[in-house]
Scaffold this active site. Sequence first.
Site: not given
Length: 277
Positions: A47, A148
Site C-alpha cells: 500500500d 481497510e
Amino acid sequence: MIRREQVAGRLALNAPLAAAVLTDFVRDAVETTGTEGVVVGLSGGVDSALAAALAARALGPGRVHAFVLPYRTSHPDSAADACLVAKQLGIDHRLIDISPMVDPYFALEPDASDTRRGNKMARERMTILFDQARKLGCLVLGTSNKTEILLGYSTVFGDNASSLNPLGDLYKQQVWQLARHLGLPERVVAKKPSADLWPGQTDEADLGVSYQVADEVLYLLFDLGLRPAEVVDRGYEEDAVRRIVRLEQANRYKRRLMLIARLSGSAINLDQEIPRE
C-alpha cells in the site's frame, strides 16, 4: 443477478486509467495547497509503496520524501523492502527508529495489550510524518485502501490520518493489480499483508477473513447495495458475511470527521464549506 463467480471480474481494474486519474489527483491536491510535495511512511508493504509510486509519477521523485519508521520488534525485511522501493522510485528516504519514543510510555503501562501497543506505534509514526511535513512544507500522503477503511482496520489519528489519500477507493485486490502494473518489486507486492505491529502478525488473521472474500463481500454490500442475506445467497459463508458487516458497522466512526454539536445554521463538518476561488 450477479453471481459469485462474476464478482472478481467486477473488481478487475483498468490499471492505466486508474494510474492516470490517481496521478492527477495527487498533483492537483498538492498544487491546490501550494505545498512543496508529500511525505509518506514507507512500511515495506504494497500500500505505501503504491502511494509513493503514484506521488513520484505525479510530482517527480524530488518532491516525495519517504520515512521508514521501524519499532524494535519490526521484522528487518520490512525496512529492507521499504528502502528497496525508495531506491527503485528514486525518492529520498530517512530511517527513524520509534522505539525510544514508544517504550517510555509502556514502561508506565506494562500490561498493555498488543492492540494498544500497535495503536501507539501507528500514532507515533503519524506524529513524525506530520512534523516532517511541517518541516518540509509538504502534505502527508495516506496509504489506507478501501478494504481497510470500510472494515475499520486502522488506527484513529494513526494510519487513517493524512492530508490526501490516493488509495482510499481501491480495494486490496485492486491495489495489487495497480502495483503490478506500475512495476513495483514483486517481493513487496506478493508478500503476506501485515502491519508488522508484533512478530507474526498478519492482516487477514486479525480480520478473520481473507482479503479476497472481504473485497468481494464489501463490493456487493457497499457498491451494489445488496443486503447481507442476498450476499449469502450468492455463495458466501454466512459467518464471514456477518463478521464483515459487524466490523463495518462498529468502525464507521473511524471514517467520519469529528462530530460537532450544532447550535447555528452552519455547523462545521455538517453543512457547506466556505467557497474557494
